[in-house]
Write an enzyme that holds these catalytic residues in place. Structure first.
Site, PDB file in Angstrom:
ATOM      1  N   ASN A  42       0.836  -1.199   0.000  1.00 45.21           N
ATOM      2  CA  ASN A  42       0.000   0.000   0.000  1.00 45.21           C
ATOM      3  C   ASN A  42       0.872   1.251   0.000  1.00 45.21           C
ATOM      4  OD1 ASN A  42       0.644  -0.795   2.697  1.00 45.21           O
ATOM      5  ND2 ASN A  42      -0.987   0.487   3.512  1.00 45.21           N
ATOM      6  N   ALA A  46      -1.031  12.102   1.097  1.00 46.35           N
ATOM      7  CA  ALA A  46      -1.526  13.136   2.008  1.00 46.35           C
ATOM      8  C   ALA A  46      -2.984  13.468   1.698  1.00 46.35           C
ATOM      9  CB  ALA A  46      -0.652  14.381   1.898  1.00 46.35           C
ATOM     10  N   CYS A  53      -4.111   0.674  -2.477  1.00 50.87           N
ATOM     11  CA  CYS A  53      -4.013  -0.555  -1.681  1.00 50.87           C
ATOM     12  C   CYS A  53      -2.930  -1.485  -2.247  1.00 50.87           C
ATOM     13  CB  CYS A  53      -5.334  -1.307  -1.695  1.00 50.87           C
ATOM     14  SG  CYS A  53      -6.624  -0.583  -0.676  1.00 50.87           S
ATOM     15  N   GLU A  55      -3.150  -4.673  -2.853  1.00 50.43           N
ATOM     16  CA  GLU A  55      -3.681  -5.578  -3.881  1.00 50.43           C
ATOM     17  C   GLU A  55      -3.773  -4.855  -5.219  1.00 50.43           C
ATOM     18  OE1 GLU A  55      -4.875  -4.786  -0.962  1.00 50.43           O
ATOM     19  OE2 GLU A  55      -6.203  -6.312  -0.139  1.00 50.43           O
ATOM     20  N   CYS A  89     -10.817  -3.388  -4.160  1.00 50.63           N
ATOM     21  CA  CYS A  89      -9.797  -4.371  -4.577  1.00 50.63           C
ATOM     22  C   CYS A  89     -10.437  -5.680  -5.016  1.00 50.63           C
ATOM     23  CB  CYS A  89      -8.793  -4.609  -3.451  1.00 50.63           C
ATOM     24  SG  CYS A  89      -7.670  -3.212  -3.255  1.00 50.63           S
TER      25      CYS A  89
HETATM   26  N1  THU Z   1      -5.192  -1.539   2.754  1.00 50.33           N
HETATM   27  C1  THU Z   1      -4.651  -2.351   1.797  1.00 50.33           C
HETATM   28  O1  THU Z   1      -3.646  -2.011   1.168  1.00 50.33           O
HETATM   29  N2  THU Z   1      -5.259  -3.536   1.545  1.00 50.33           N
HETATM   30  C2  THU Z   1      -6.275  -4.050   2.289  1.00 50.33           C
HETATM   31  O2  THU Z   1      -6.697  -5.175   2.038  1.00 50.33           O
HETATM   32  C3  THU Z   1      -6.851  -3.264   3.386  1.00 50.33           C
HETATM   33  C4  THU Z   1      -6.387  -1.858   3.490  1.00 50.33           C
HETATM   34  C5  THU Z   1      -4.489  -0.294   3.071  1.00 50.33           C
HETATM   35  C6  THU Z   1      -5.133   0.965   2.611  1.00 50.33           C
HETATM   36  C7  THU Z   1      -4.515   1.972   3.580  1.00 50.33           C
HETATM   37  O3  THU Z   1      -3.225   2.351   3.086  1.00 50.33           O
HETATM   38  C8  THU Z   1      -4.324   1.180   4.855  1.00 50.33           C
HETATM   39  O4  THU Z   1      -4.354  -0.183   4.466  1.00 50.33           O
HETATM   40  C9  THU Z   1      -5.382   1.438   5.911  1.00 50.33           C
HETATM   41  O5  THU Z   1      -6.644   1.335   5.377  1.00 50.33           O
END
Ligand code: THU
Length: 129
Positions: A42, A46, A53, A55, A89
């Site tokens: 991820n 800002a 994310c 994924e 995602c």
């Molecule tokens: N996030 C992911 O990258 N994948 C997930 O499956 C859940 C959430 C990230 C998004 C954000 O950068 C942080 O986790 C908190 O939500």
């Protein structure tokens, strides 16, 4: 076992997470039907809504290398008991026909799901043909 190895690789990918706002580091590994693998983590912003994310990062990286079909996505986080892909995602997974999603339970053990179970009655590319 393959699932353990993929989760270990996802943990490695999560080490590159840029998450200064949530401090929630997530990593993902994509596996193609040919066995090629692509990683992502991820990347926050800002302007929070511009965050990406893990994924989505891994899948779009694979797609940018020409991948159009994905077999498996493994996802894990370093800063919580377990994480589960957000709805956006899951839809991105759907686009590339992901079959299997490997997550972790609270003990860090792999748990496998069919994407169809994580995103039932979904909308996908065939619906536009
Ligand atoms: N996030 C992911 O990258 N994948 C997930 O499956 C859940 C959430 C990230 C998004 C954000 O950068 C942080 O986790 C908190 O939500």
């Amino acid at each position: 076992m393959e699932a353990h190895r993929l989760i270990a690789d996802a943990r490695e990918a999560a080490a590159n997470s840029y998450s200064p706002y949530s401090h929630y580091r997530v990593g993902a590994v994509v596996v193609t039907p040919d066995g090629d693998e692509y990683r992502g983590c991820n990347i926050e912003n800002a302007a929070y809504g511009a965050s990406i994310c893990a994924e989505a990062n891994a899948i779009t990286t694979a797609a940018a290398h020409g991948v159009r079909q994905i077999d498996t996505v493994a996802v894990t986080c370093l800063d919580g008991d377990a994480c589960s892909p957000c709805g956006n995602c899951r839809q991105i997974m759907r686009e590339f026909n992901v079959r299997r999603v490997i997550l972790t339970d609270e003990a860090g053990e792999p748990v496998e799901y069919a994407l169809a179970d994580l995103l039932p009655r979904s909308f996908g590319p065939e619906d536009l043909k």
